[in-house]
Design an enzyme around this catalytic site. Structure first.
Site, PDB file in Angstrom:
ATOM      1  N   GLY A 165       0.834  -1.205   0.000  1.00 19.56           N
ATOM      2  CA  GLY A 165       0.000   0.000   0.000  1.00 19.56           C
ATOM      3  C   GLY A 165       0.863   1.248   0.000  1.00 19.56           C
ATOM      4  O   GLY A 165       2.084   1.195   0.128  1.00 19.56           O
ATOM      5  N   LYS A 204       4.290  12.272  -2.942  1.00 16.58           N
ATOM      6  CA  LYS A 204       5.168  11.200  -2.453  1.00 16.58           C
ATOM      7  C   LYS A 204       6.126  11.760  -1.409  1.00 16.58           C
ATOM      8  O   LYS A 204       6.819  12.744  -1.677  1.00 16.58           O
ATOM      9  CB  LYS A 204       5.953  10.603  -3.636  1.00 16.58           C
ATOM     10  CG  LYS A 204       6.736   9.350  -3.281  1.00 16.58           C
ATOM     11  CD  LYS A 204       7.173   8.612  -4.533  1.00 16.58           C
ATOM     12  CE  LYS A 204       8.053   7.426  -4.217  1.00 16.58           C
ATOM     13  NZ  LYS A 204       8.492   6.729  -5.423  1.00 16.58           N
ATOM     14  N   GLY A 255       7.424   7.287   6.297  1.00 14.48           N
ATOM     15  CA  GLY A 255       6.532   7.941   5.335  1.00 14.48           C
ATOM     16  C   GLY A 255       7.193   9.067   4.545  1.00 14.48           C
ATOM     17  O   GLY A 255       6.540   9.760   3.781  1.00 14.48           O
ATOM     18  N   ARG A 308      -1.746  -0.597  -9.699  1.00  9.42           N
ATOM     19  CA  ARG A 308      -0.615  -1.476 -10.013  1.00  9.42           C
ATOM     20  C   ARG A 308      -1.081  -2.923 -10.127  1.00  9.42           C
ATOM     21  O   ARG A 308      -2.196  -3.244  -9.704  1.00  9.42           O
ATOM     22  CB  ARG A 308       0.400  -1.435  -8.851  1.00  9.42           C
ATOM     23  CG  ARG A 308       0.876  -0.078  -8.519  1.00  9.42           C
ATOM     24  CD  ARG A 308       0.779   0.200  -7.023  1.00  9.42           C
ATOM     25  NE  ARG A 308       0.951   1.633  -6.779  1.00  9.42           N
ATOM     26  CZ  ARG A 308       2.122   2.232  -6.670  1.00  9.42           C
ATOM     27  NH1 ARG A 308       3.215   1.515  -6.681  1.00  9.42           N
ATOM     28  NH2 ARG A 308       2.208   3.539  -6.535  1.00  9.42           N
ATOM     29  N   ASP A 310       4.344  -4.576  -7.355  1.00  9.13           N
ATOM     30  CA  ASP A 310       3.721  -3.334  -6.856  1.00  9.13           C
ATOM     31  C   ASP A 310       4.280  -2.107  -7.570  1.00  9.13           C
ATOM     32  O   ASP A 310       3.771  -1.002  -7.374  1.00  9.13           O
ATOM     33  CB  ASP A 310       3.909  -3.201  -5.336  1.00  9.13           C
ATOM     34  CG  ASP A 310       5.354  -3.395  -4.911  1.00  9.13           C
ATOM     35  OD1 ASP A 310       5.899  -4.480  -5.153  1.00  9.13           O
ATOM     36  OD2 ASP A 310       5.942  -2.457  -4.349  1.00  9.13           O
ATOM     37  N   ASN A 311       5.312  -2.297  -8.379  1.00  7.35           N
ATOM     38  CA  ASN A 311       5.849  -1.184  -9.154  1.00  7.35           C
ATOM     39  C   ASN A 311       5.509  -1.319 -10.640  1.00  7.35           C
ATOM     40  O   ASN A 311       6.121  -0.664 -11.481  1.00  7.35           O
ATOM     41  CB  ASN A 311       7.369  -1.086  -8.972  1.00  7.35           C
ATOM     42  CG  ASN A 311       7.750  -0.681  -7.555  1.00  7.35           C
ATOM     43  OD1 ASN A 311       6.950  -0.058  -6.846  1.00  7.35           O
ATOM     44  ND2 ASN A 311       8.942  -1.040  -7.129  1.00  7.35           N
ATOM     45  N   ASP A 336       7.326   4.351 -10.210  1.00 10.62           N
ATOM     46  CA  ASP A 336       8.169   4.232  -9.019  1.00 10.62           C
ATOM     47  C   ASP A 336       9.657   4.169  -9.363  1.00 10.62           C
ATOM     48  O   ASP A 336      10.247   3.107  -9.539  1.00 10.62           O
ATOM     49  CB  ASP A 336       7.775   3.006  -8.170  1.00 10.62           C
ATOM     50  CG  ASP A 336       6.673   3.375  -7.187  1.00 10.62           C
ATOM     51  OD1 ASP A 336       6.140   4.492  -7.286  1.00 10.62           O
ATOM     52  OD2 ASP A 336       6.347   2.550  -6.332  1.00 10.62           O
TER      53      ASP A 336
HETATM   54  P1  AMP Z   1       9.284   1.069  -3.148  1.00  9.36           P
HETATM   55  O1  AMP Z   1      10.418   0.099  -3.082  1.00  9.36           O
HETATM   56  O2  AMP Z   1       9.706   2.516  -3.038  1.00  9.36           O
HETATM   57  O3  AMP Z   1       8.406   0.835  -4.323  1.00  9.36           O
HETATM   58  O4  AMP Z   1       8.417   0.831  -1.817  1.00  9.36           O
HETATM   59  C1  AMP Z   1       7.876  -0.417  -1.474  1.00  9.36           C
HETATM   60  C2  AMP Z   1       6.866  -0.232  -0.375  1.00  9.36           C
HETATM   61  O5  AMP Z   1       7.467   0.317   0.791  1.00  9.36           O
HETATM   62  C3  AMP Z   1       5.705   0.693  -0.724  1.00  9.36           C
HETATM   63  O6  AMP Z   1       4.555   0.185  -0.127  1.00  9.36           O
HETATM   64  C4  AMP Z   1       6.123   1.991  -0.097  1.00  9.36           C
HETATM   65  O7  AMP Z   1       5.023   2.806   0.199  1.00  9.36           O
HETATM   66  C5  AMP Z   1       6.829   1.528   1.159  1.00  9.36           C
HETATM   67  N1  AMP Z   1       7.833   2.478   1.632  1.00  9.36           N
HETATM   68  C6  AMP Z   1       9.028   2.769   1.069  1.00  9.36           C
HETATM   69  N2  AMP Z   1       9.684   3.691   1.793  1.00  9.36           N
HETATM   70  C7  AMP Z   1       8.901   4.013   2.852  1.00  9.36           C
HETATM   71  C8  AMP Z   1       9.019   4.906   3.973  1.00  9.36           C
HETATM   72  N3  AMP Z   1      10.099   5.675   4.135  1.00  9.36           N
HETATM   73  N4  AMP Z   1       7.993   4.952   4.844  1.00  9.36           N
HETATM   74  C9  AMP Z   1       6.918   4.172   4.691  1.00  9.36           C
HETATM   75  N5  AMP Z   1       6.731   3.314   3.669  1.00  9.36           N
HETATM   76  C10 AMP Z   1       7.710   3.228   2.755  1.00  9.36           C
HETATM   77 MG    MG Z   2       6.766   1.141  -5.084  1.00  5.49          MG
END
Ligand code: AMP
Ligand code: MG
Length: 493
Positions: A92, A115, A128, A185, A255-256, A265
């Site tokens: 999510g 973002k 976050g 996605r 998810d990407n 992403d």
């Molecule tokens: P990503 O590898 O950037 O596509 O992220 C994979 C998952 O981790 C997604 O659900 C993102 O929302 C979550 N995510 C990545 N970085 C953070 C963060 N700093 N805080 C919270 N969720 C994160």
């Molecule tokens: Mg992602």
């Protein structure tokens, strides 16, 4: 065109699906004052916003989550996904929020997503936030990809603040506002399959069909199968475009993967410089799962995950047939793109002589560790007669082998009866001079971390016209200097 953000009118179709598709979440603004580090008029135009919006005092507050405009309904979307091949049941939007969806005068829908806007119920312990470094990379690369003609999310603005964000070191936070018709996605479907909530799978598929695939008849009994086939086709085309330009995504988790076939992403991506099919751009990818040459097969794996999630909506045989069609479609797109890069028409994509020329050139490039982008660009300037110019020849170690290749290539071009001038123009339109080399992004990042944002603007301008000569920006086509030979980019962002 409006010069005011407050004039935006929201349709919020995805938000209207309600729970569990997304959950209302208020953004967490920075504690320090936000400021606009860059604004992109080209993306603003998608929302019918005037470039004068850059000076709208609401811009930094709205796109750092400090102020919501009337009609915005910030929500975090639910999704799951296969990460490095392993199913993760709940991901999510952990650090992104859908602010709202706008319908522009041309009738296009654009979701506005923030973002780096703070924790959500899907943050799984993360803060976050997004750091300046990764935000600059996403901001620059999404617009660079668009200018290359590759489907992608877009970037509206980059907002920064003196907000400490802890990663391997203390960095500063930033937020990117990105735009896409939808951010749905593959993983948005998977979550409901594994939860056995097949009604939700259908609702999501109906949403995607109704709003984003008008070409598929709503009354068609095979509409879900058509949707899947179309996603397969778009993904095949997208990956072919990545391979042709030398782009490695770095984290091709499901998810990407966009349901619209967009590049989505931007994390540890990389444009390949030295030609190496085994190129791994993600320092955290120890086994090379997402190595450059594996991208087509990983896309197929991801599509098979989507197929499984959509099985409640379509016949197994139809899903199987659609998956079987991935490779031929990918090969056709890739062949056509590479034929154009070599100076032939796209119709020559499957011509065995052209394919052989392509493979031999790639082998020579690999043996010489030649620069992928520079070799193809130099080739555009090689005439059918005369000596091979140093701009091409000097990039190879085995120059006699290159000369033999050029002779074969010229013979095939003569057979295709293309004149040099017209071919040069066509080849320059197929072979970019400027791509977002890692060191270029790194230079802009290091300057921005010192409070100087001008290099972001310089890169935005150069990369907006990647196929043009731009003599004033000639040095932006240079290969990585020594200091940048071992730049490492990881998942940390
Ligand atoms: P990503 O590898 O950037 O596509 O992220 C994979 C998952 O981790 C997604 O659900 C993102 O929302 C979550 N995510 C990545 N970085 C953070 C963060 N700093 N805080 C919270 N969720 C994160
Ligand atoms: Mg992602």
């Amino acid at each position: 065109m409006s010069p005011h953000l407050a004039s935006l009118r929201y349709t919020n179709a995805y938000a209207a699906l309600g729970e569990p598709f997304s959950t209302p979440v208020a953004p967490t603004p920075f504690t320090a004052p936000p400021r606009v580090l860059h604004f992109n008029p080209a993306a603003a135009a998608l929302l019918d916003l005037d470039p004068a919006v850059a000076a709208d005092p609401q811009l930094p507050t709205v796109f750092s989550g400090a102020q919501a405009l009337p009609g915005m309904a910030p929500r975090a979307a639910l999704y799951a996904g296969h990460q490095f091949g392993v199913y993760v049941p709940q991901l999510g939007d952990g650090r992104a929020l859908l602010l709202g969806e706008v319908r522009n005068e041309a009738g296009e829908r654009w979701e506005i997503q923030l973002k780096g806007s703070g924790p959500t119920p899907y943050s799984r312990g993360g803060d976050g936030r997004a750091v300046l470094r990764s935000s600059i990379r996403e901001y620059l690369c999404s617009e660079a990809m668009h200018a290359l003609g590759i489907p992608t999310t877009r970037a509206l603005c980059l907002i920064g603040a003196d907000e400490p964000v802890v990663r391997e070191r203390v960095e500063t936070g930033a937020m990117v506002t990105r735009l896409a018709p939808t951010h749905v996605r593959f993983g948005s479907f998977e979550v409901f399959y594994y939860r056995e909530q097949h009604d939700h799978t259908r609702t999501l598929a109906d949403f995607v069909l109704a709003h984003h695939y008008p070409e598929i008849e709503p009354g068609d009994p095979a509409r879900y199968q058509r949707l899947f086939e179309t996603v397969v086709g778009r993904t095949a085309r997208l990956i072919a475009q990545w391979q042709a330009v030398g782009f490695a995504h770095g984290v091709m988790n499901t998810d990407n993967m966009s349901i619209l076939g967009l590049t989505l992403d931007y994390g540890p991506f990389g444009f390949m410089e030295v030609y190496d099919p085994g190129y791994i751009c993600n320092h955290s990818d120890h086994h090379g799962r997402y190595a450059f040459e594996r991208q087509p097969q990983i896309a197929l794996f991801n599509l098979s995950c989507l197929a499984q999630a959509m099985l409640p909506l379509m016949e197994f045989d139809a899903a199987k047939a659609a998956l079987d069609a991935f490779d031929p479609q990918y090969q056709a797109h890739y062949g056509a793109l590479m034929a154009r890069k070599l100076g032939f028409d796209s119709e020559h994509g499957a011509d065995p002589a052209v394919t052989a020329l392509r493979e031999t050139l790639l082998q020579l490039m690999r043996a010489s560790r030649a620069d992928y982008t520079r070799v193809f660009r130099a080739l555009a300037g090689v005439a059918c007669e005369g000596p091979v110019p140093p701009a091409l020849r000097d990039q190879f170690i085995d120059r006699e082998a290159l000369d033999r290749w050029v002779a074969d290539w010229r013979a095939r071009l003569r057979a295709a009866a293309r004149n040099d001038a017209a071919r040069g123009v066509a080849m320059r339109a197929a072979n970019p001079r400027y791509v977002l080399r890692n060191y270029l992004a790194q230079r802009a990042i290091e300057q921005a971390e010192r409070g100087d944002y001008r290099e972001i603007d310089n890169l935005m301008r150069v990369l907006a016209r990647p196929y043009d000569e731009q003599p004033e920006a000639a040095h932006y086509d240079a290969p990585a200097p020594d200091w940048a030979q071992n730049l490492q980019v990881s998942c940390s962002s």
